[in-house]
Design a protein around this motif. Structure first.
Motif, PDB file in Angstrom:
ATOM      1  N   SER A  82      65.766 -38.169 -42.664  1.00 18.51           N
ATOM      2  CA  SER A  82      65.051 -37.232 -43.547  1.00 18.51           C
ATOM      3  C   SER A  82      66.044 -36.234 -44.114  1.00 18.51           C
ATOM      4  O   SER A  82      67.159 -36.070 -43.582  1.00 18.51           O
ATOM      5  CB  SER A  82      63.970 -36.466 -42.755  1.00 18.51           C
ATOM      6  OG  SER A  82      64.618 -35.622 -41.792  1.00 18.51           O
ATOM      7  N   ARG A  83      65.634 -35.536 -45.157  1.00 20.35           N
ATOM      8  CA  ARG A  83      66.508 -34.506 -45.735  1.00 20.35           C
ATOM      9  C   ARG A  83      66.835 -33.468 -44.675  1.00 20.35           C
ATOM     10  O   ARG A  83      67.979 -33.047 -44.529  1.00 20.35           O
ATOM     11  CB  ARG A  83      65.804 -33.860 -46.933  1.00 20.35           C
ATOM     12  CG  ARG A  83      66.606 -32.768 -47.578  1.00 20.35           C
ATOM     13  CD  ARG A  83      65.821 -32.038 -48.684  1.00 20.35           C
ATOM     14  NE  ARG A  83      66.608 -30.941 -49.241  1.00 20.35           N
ATOM     15  CZ  ARG A  83      66.769 -29.756 -48.634  1.00 20.35           C
ATOM     16  NH1 ARG A  83      66.201 -29.538 -47.441  1.00 20.35           N
ATOM     17  NH2 ARG A  83      67.506 -28.807 -49.199  1.00 20.35           N
ATOM     18  N   ALA A  84      65.778 -33.083 -43.904  1.00 17.21           N
ATOM     19  CA  ALA A  84      65.974 -32.060 -42.863  1.00 17.21           C
ATOM     20  C   ALA A  84      67.004 -32.514 -41.836  1.00 17.21           C
ATOM     21  O   ALA A  84      67.851 -31.721 -41.391  1.00 17.21           O
ATOM     22  CB  ALA A  84      64.643 -31.762 -42.178  1.00 17.21           C
ATOM     23  N   PRO A 166      70.192 -23.450 -54.296  1.00 14.54           N
ATOM     24  CA  PRO A 166      70.607 -23.221 -52.905  1.00 14.54           C
ATOM     25  C   PRO A 166      69.652 -22.339 -52.111  1.00 14.54           C
ATOM     26  O   PRO A 166      68.900 -21.556 -52.659  1.00 14.54           O
ATOM     27  CB  PRO A 166      71.968 -22.514 -53.057  1.00 14.54           C
ATOM     28  CG  PRO A 166      72.421 -22.806 -54.427  1.00 14.54           C
ATOM     29  CD  PRO A 166      71.173 -22.924 -55.247  1.00 14.54           C
ATOM     30  N   GLN A 167      69.720 -22.550 -50.780  1.00 17.79           N
ATOM     31  CA  GLN A 167      69.034 -21.734 -49.813  1.00 17.79           C
ATOM     32  C   GLN A 167      70.089 -21.271 -48.807  1.00 17.79           C
ATOM     33  O   GLN A 167      70.832 -22.105 -48.280  1.00 17.79           O
ATOM     34  CB  GLN A 167      67.887 -22.510 -49.151  1.00 17.79           C
ATOM     35  CG  GLN A 167      66.905 -23.061 -50.186  1.00 17.79           C
ATOM     36  CD  GLN A 167      65.538 -23.439 -49.653  1.00 17.79           C
ATOM     37  OE1 GLN A 167      65.239 -23.265 -48.463  1.00 17.79           O
ATOM     38  NE2 GLN A 167      64.677 -23.928 -50.530  1.00 17.79           N
ATOM     39  N   VAL A 168      70.162 -19.950 -48.572  1.00 16.98           N
ATOM     40  CA  VAL A 168      71.269 -19.381 -47.795  1.00 16.98           C
ATOM     41  C   VAL A 168      70.740 -18.713 -46.533  1.00 16.98           C
ATOM     42  O   VAL A 168      69.864 -17.838 -46.614  1.00 16.98           O
ATOM     43  CB  VAL A 168      72.055 -18.353 -48.620  1.00 16.98           C
ATOM     44  CG1 VAL A 168      73.178 -17.713 -47.786  1.00 16.98           C
ATOM     45  CG2 VAL A 168      72.657 -19.010 -49.863  1.00 16.98           C
ATOM     46  N   LEU A 188      58.354 -29.689 -43.251  1.00 17.52           N
ATOM     47  CA  LEU A 188      59.738 -29.204 -43.302  1.00 17.52           C
ATOM     48  C   LEU A 188      60.471 -29.822 -44.485  1.00 17.52           C
ATOM     49  O   LEU A 188      61.251 -30.753 -44.348  1.00 17.52           O
ATOM     50  CB  LEU A 188      60.437 -29.536 -41.971  1.00 17.52           C
ATOM     51  CG  LEU A 188      61.882 -29.096 -41.772  1.00 17.52           C
ATOM     52  CD1 LEU A 188      62.162 -27.717 -42.341  1.00 17.52           C
ATOM     53  CD2 LEU A 188      62.248 -29.129 -40.308  1.00 17.52           C
ATOM     54  N   THR A 189      60.142 -29.321 -45.673  1.00 16.07           N
ATOM     55  CA  THR A 189      60.710 -29.904 -46.904  1.00 16.07           C
ATOM     56  C   THR A 189      61.832 -29.054 -47.494  1.00 16.07           C
ATOM     57  O   THR A 189      62.484 -29.457 -48.464  1.00 16.07           O
ATOM     58  CB  THR A 189      59.599 -30.083 -47.968  1.00 16.07           C
ATOM     59  OG1 THR A 189      58.966 -28.812 -48.177  1.00 16.07           O
ATOM     60  CG2 THR A 189      58.565 -31.102 -47.511  1.00 16.07           C
ATOM     61  N   ASP A 190      62.029 -27.870 -46.939  1.00 15.81           N
ATOM     62  CA  ASP A 190      63.202 -27.076 -47.325  1.00 15.81           C
ATOM     63  C   ASP A 190      63.566 -26.192 -46.148  1.00 15.81           C
ATOM     64  O   ASP A 190      62.828 -26.098 -45.168  1.00 15.81           O
ATOM     65  CB  ASP A 190      62.947 -26.267 -48.613  1.00 15.81           C
ATOM     66  CG  ASP A 190      61.957 -25.106 -48.415  1.00 15.81           C
ATOM     67  OD1 ASP A 190      61.921 -24.225 -49.304  1.00 15.81           O
ATOM     68  OD2 ASP A 190      61.233 -25.080 -47.403  1.00 15.81           O
ATOM     69  N   GLU A 191      64.714 -25.510 -46.236  1.00 18.83           N
ATOM     70  CA  GLU A 191      65.202 -24.716 -45.083  1.00 18.83           C
ATOM     71  C   GLU A 191      64.301 -23.511 -44.862  1.00 18.83           C
ATOM     72  O   GLU A 191      64.041 -23.104 -43.740  1.00 18.83           O
ATOM     73  CB  GLU A 191      66.643 -24.278 -45.360  1.00 18.83           C
ATOM     74  CG  GLU A 191      67.663 -25.430 -45.285  1.00 18.83           C
ATOM     75  CD  GLU A 191      67.371 -26.535 -46.282  1.00 18.83           C
ATOM     76  OE1 GLU A 191      67.447 -26.277 -47.505  1.00 18.83           O
ATOM     77  OE2 GLU A 191      67.046 -27.657 -45.841  1.00 18.83           O
TER      78      GLU A 191
HETATM   79  C1  LIG Z   1      64.505 -28.607 -51.088  1.00 15.08           C
HETATM   80  C2  LIG Z   1      63.724 -28.790 -52.347  1.00 15.08           C
HETATM   81  O1  LIG Z   1      64.584 -29.224 -53.389  1.00 15.08           O
HETATM   82  C3  LIG Z   1      63.087 -27.481 -52.741  1.00 15.08           C
HETATM   83  O2  LIG Z   1      62.227 -27.695 -53.840  1.00 15.08           O
HETATM   84  C4  LIG Z   1      62.614 -29.843 -52.190  1.00 15.08           C
HETATM   85  O3  LIG Z   1      61.726 -29.438 -51.171  1.00 15.08           O
HETATM   86  C5  LIG Z   1      63.184 -31.186 -51.838  1.00 15.08           C
HETATM   87  O4  LIG Z   1      62.071 -32.063 -51.730  1.00 15.08           O
HETATM   88  P1  LIG Z   1      62.342 -33.613 -51.748  1.00 15.08           P
HETATM   89  O5  LIG Z   1      60.995 -34.274 -51.683  1.00 15.08           O
HETATM   90  O6  LIG Z   1      63.184 -33.879 -50.517  1.00 15.08           O
HETATM   91  O7  LIG Z   1      63.041 -33.874 -53.022  1.00 15.08           O
END
Ligand SMILES: C[C@](O)(CO)[C@H](O)COP(=O)(O)O
Ligand SMILES: Nc1ccn([C@@H]2O[C@H](COP(=O)(O)OP(=O)(O)OP(=O)(O)O)[C@@H](O)[C@H]2O)c(=O)n1
Length: 234
Positions: A82-84, A166-168, A188-191
């Motif tokens: 996953s991205r996370a 970015p997320q810091v 959990l789709t972003d930090e």
């Molecule tokens: C992190 C993000 O880009 C913020 O908008 C988004 O949540 C990424 O989502 P994805 O479904 O992994 O593209």
């Protein structure tokens, strides 16, 4: 950002996705625009900030040969399912090398303006809640019916923002928050989601409509335009 501030900033770039929505032969981050992979444009955008001392790119080991040559101060880690999980792999390596803060930025967002990058670095490191780039919602929002493409309701867009990157954040609290929420958690789709789950209130930093995330085929034309504009007018 001097060492006297005690802050040591690394970038973490999740680049291990398959880009399924792009429906391209190769993962979208390796699609070339102006003879450079999208990932190259993203790394160049991030490295314009002098505060970023090193970049950790999470890649799928099977795709690593798609990239010609990694720039100086860039190293790779293996991405996850996953991205996370990919982000967590980068954070752990950054922590192991002694970095205190991380700037997490999607590989699929190559058109990051320098002013936005510098703003989120400042906002994310001058206080302990962290900061993310985002944009206030500008279209009317509708919620669809569960079982048909018909409108169920209109969602108030008051105080609604669309998160970008970015997320810091400080690395150790972010790792702890991701572990607390669980990398497999669907929310959990972003930090910031993890940090909010842990009780933090990250700051919102005005983003840019140019900072789009390459997701669908039609995004390539728009990103090509923005990158061309940046290269020819910077
Ligand atoms: C992190 C993000 O880009 C913020 O908008 C988004 O949540 C990424 O989502 P994805 O479904 O992994 O593209
Ligand atoms: N297991 C994963 C999934 C995604 N990403 C990265 O996270 C960023 C944002 O994710 P998204 O746009 O959803 O990319 P993909 O997951 O590749 O796209 P799709 O959902 O269409 O498959 C991208 O740079 C992608 O490479 C990652 O590093 N590891």
């Amino acid at each position: 950002m001097s060492s006297s501030s005690g802050i040591k900033l690394a970038a973490v770039v999740p680049a291990a996705g398959t880009g399924s929505r792009m429906q391209s032969e190769q993962p979208k981050q390796f699609i070339e625009i102006q003879s450079q992979p999208i990932l190259s444009h993203t790394l160049a955008a991030i490295q314009r900030a002098p505060q970023v001392q090193r970049v950790f790119v999470a890649v799928n080991p099977t795709a690593i040969n798609l990239y010609p040559r990694w720039p100086e101060a860039v190293e790779t880690v293996s991405g996850g399912e996953s991205r996370a999980e990919s982000v967590l792999m980068g954070l752990k390596e950054a922590a192991r090398q002694g970095f205190s803060h991380a700037l997490v930025h999607d590989a699929a967002r190559p058109c990051l303006p320098l002013s936005v990058l510098l703003d989120v670095i400042e906002q994310g490191t001058l206080q302990d809640q962290g900061a993310i780039v985002a944009l206030p919602v500008r279209d009317t929002l509708k919620r669809a019916q569960a079982d048909s493409l018909t409108i169920s309701s209109t969602v108030s867009r008051e105080r609604l923002w669309q998160a970008q990157t970015p997320q810091v954040f400080a690395i150790k609290p972010l790792i702890a928050a991701i572990n607390k929420m669980g990398v497999a958690h669907p929310g959990l789709t972003d930090e910031a989601s993890a940090m909010e789950f842990a009780g933090y209130q990250p700051r919102l930093v005005m983003g840019s409509y140019k900072n789009i995330k390459v997701t669908f085929p039609e995004d390539i034309e728009l990103v090509s335009y923005y990158l061309n504009e940046e290269i020819n007018h910077s």
